[in-house]
Motif scaffolding. Structure first.
Motif, PDB file in Angstrom:
ATOM      1  N   LEU A  47      45.280  40.162  33.817  1.00  0.00           N
ATOM      2  CA  LEU A  47      44.208  39.730  32.925  1.00  0.00           C
ATOM      3  C   LEU A  47      43.049  39.246  33.781  1.00  0.00           C
ATOM      4  O   LEU A  47      43.231  38.371  34.634  1.00  0.00           O
ATOM      5  N   ILE A  48      41.874  39.819  33.568  1.00  0.00           N
ATOM      6  CA  ILE A  48      40.649  39.368  34.234  1.00  0.00           C
ATOM      7  C   ILE A  48      39.725  38.846  33.138  1.00  0.00           C
ATOM      8  O   ILE A  48      39.259  39.618  32.294  1.00  0.00           O
ATOM      9  N   LEU A  49      39.462  37.558  33.135  1.00  0.00           N
ATOM     10  CA  LEU A  49      38.739  36.896  32.052  1.00  0.00           C
ATOM     11  C   LEU A  49      37.432  36.283  32.541  1.00  0.00           C
ATOM     12  O   LEU A  49      37.412  35.580  33.556  1.00  0.00           O
ATOM     13  N   VAL A  50      36.351  36.535  31.797  1.00  0.00           N
ATOM     14  CA  VAL A  50      35.085  35.861  32.081  1.00  0.00           C
ATOM     15  C   VAL A  50      35.011  34.593  31.240  1.00  0.00           C
ATOM     16  O   VAL A  50      35.029  34.646  30.010  1.00  0.00           O
ATOM     17  N   SER A  51      34.940  33.478  31.917  1.00  0.00           N
ATOM     18  CA  SER A  51      34.831  32.179  31.257  1.00  0.00           C
ATOM     19  C   SER A  51      33.417  31.652  31.470  1.00  0.00           C
ATOM     20  O   SER A  51      32.452  32.397  31.335  1.00  0.00           O
ATOM     21  N   SER A  52      33.281  30.390  31.809  1.00  0.00           N
ATOM     22  CA  SER A  52      31.949  29.814  32.005  1.00  0.00           C
ATOM     23  C   SER A  52      32.029  28.616  32.929  1.00  0.00           C
ATOM     24  O   SER A  52      33.033  27.884  32.945  1.00  0.00           O
ATOM     25  N   ALA A  53      30.963  28.394  33.690  1.00  0.00           N
ATOM     26  CA  ALA A  53      30.876  27.200  34.514  1.00  0.00           C
ATOM     27  C   ALA A  53      31.027  25.966  33.618  1.00  0.00           C
ATOM     28  O   ALA A  53      30.500  25.916  32.515  1.00  0.00           O
ATOM     29  N   GLY A  54      31.783  25.002  34.092  1.00  0.00           N
ATOM     30  CA  GLY A  54      31.960  23.781  33.321  1.00  0.00           C
ATOM     31  C   GLY A  54      33.078  23.837  32.304  1.00  0.00           C
ATOM     32  O   GLY A  54      33.281  22.880  31.550  1.00  0.00           O
TER      33      GLY A  54
END
Length: 218
Positions: free
Chosen positions: A110-117
Motif C-alpha cells: 500500500l502506497i498512501l498519500v497523506s499530509s504534513a501534520g
C-alpha cells in the motif's frame, strides 16, 4: 517481487493521481494499471483497465481490488465535499475500504498519500482525519506500507481555487530561504516518489516533507 507489477490506483482523476497514472503507464515495470474511479478518465491505453465504482458500496467492487500494489491518493476539500462528514467519507472511509479490500485480497503493498501534520490526536480536523487513516491502514496485513506526507501540493488544479493559489504563492516565498522542508511539492514529484517507493529498499513506513523529494530522485 515479480518482474512486472499490476498497479491499482485510487484517486486517478486528482492532482497527484493524474500524474501517477501517466508515470505508471510509461513504466515497463508495470504490466497493468487498474484504476477505481467514479467517472471515466478519458485515457486510452492497452495497459489501462478502468473500474467505474460506487465507493459507498464496497460489496460491489471489493473482489476487484487485486494486484501487486495499491496506490491511494484519493481526497477532496471541505468546500467541495460540503461538510466535514462528507469529506471524512472520501478521505478516510473510501480509502480505508479500498485498503482493507486490497489487504483481504493479498495485495502486497500500500502506497498512501497523506499530509504534513497528520496526527490522530490533532485538534485540527483535517490533520486528525489524515492521522487516523495513517494509523488505521498500518494495522492491515500488507507486506509493505509506505505513507507519504507532503507539504502543500503544487500543480495545475482544475477547477482553480483562488484561496489555495494564494496560499501556494505565499508558501513559495516563505520557504525559499527558511523552513525549506515545508516548501511546496509538485504533483509529479509526489507521483514519482510513490512509484519509487515500491522498489526502494528502505524499511521506513512514513516519509515526511523533504524526504519525499529524496524519494522522488531515487
Amino acid at each position: 517481487m515479480n518482474t512486472q507489477q499490476t498497479a491499482l490506483v485510487a484517486g486517478a482523476t486528482g492532482l497527484v493521481g493524474k500524474q501517477l497514472v501517466n508515470i505508471l503507464l510509461a513504466d515497463d515495470r508495470f504490466s497493468k494499471v487498474i484504476i477505481f474511479t467514479r467517472r471515466k478518465t478519458g485515457i486510452a491505453h492497452p495497459k489501462l483497465n478502468e473500474h467505474l465504482i460506487d465507493f459507498d458500496d464496497p460489496g460491489s467492487w471489493a473482489e476487484l481490488v487485486k494486484g501487486d500494489v495499491l496506490f491511494s491518493c484519493l481526497g477532496t476539500t471541505l468546500k467541495a465535499a460540503g461538510s466535514k462528514e462528507k469529506q471524512y467519507r472520501v478521505d478516510f472511509t473510501y480509502q480505508y475500504e479500498l485498503a482493507k479490500a486490497a489487504s483481504t485480497n493479498k495485495v502486497g503493498m500500500l502506497i498512501l498519500v497523506s499530509s504534513a501534520g497528520a496526527d490522530p490526536n490533532s485538534r485540527i480536523f483535517y490533520s486528525r482525519m489524515k492521522g487516523e487513516l495513517d494509523e488505521t491502514v498500518q494495522q492491515l496485513n500488507f507486506k509493505k506500507t509506505v505513507i507519504l506526507r507532503p507539504s502543500i501540493l503544487d500543480g495545475n488544479r482544475q477547477p482553480k481555487r483562488p484561496t489555495e493559489a494564494f496560499s501556494l504563492s505565499l508558501a513559495r516565498v516563505l520557504t525559499r530561504f527558511v523552513m525549506k522542508k515545508y516548501r511546496p511539492v509538485a504533483d509529479k514529484t509526489v507521483a514519482r516518489a510513490m512509484v519509487n517507493s515500491v522498489f526502494s529498499e528502505s524499511k521506513k513506513t512514513v516519509f515526511e516533507l523533504d524526504e519525499i523529494f529524496a524519494m522522488a530522485d531515487e
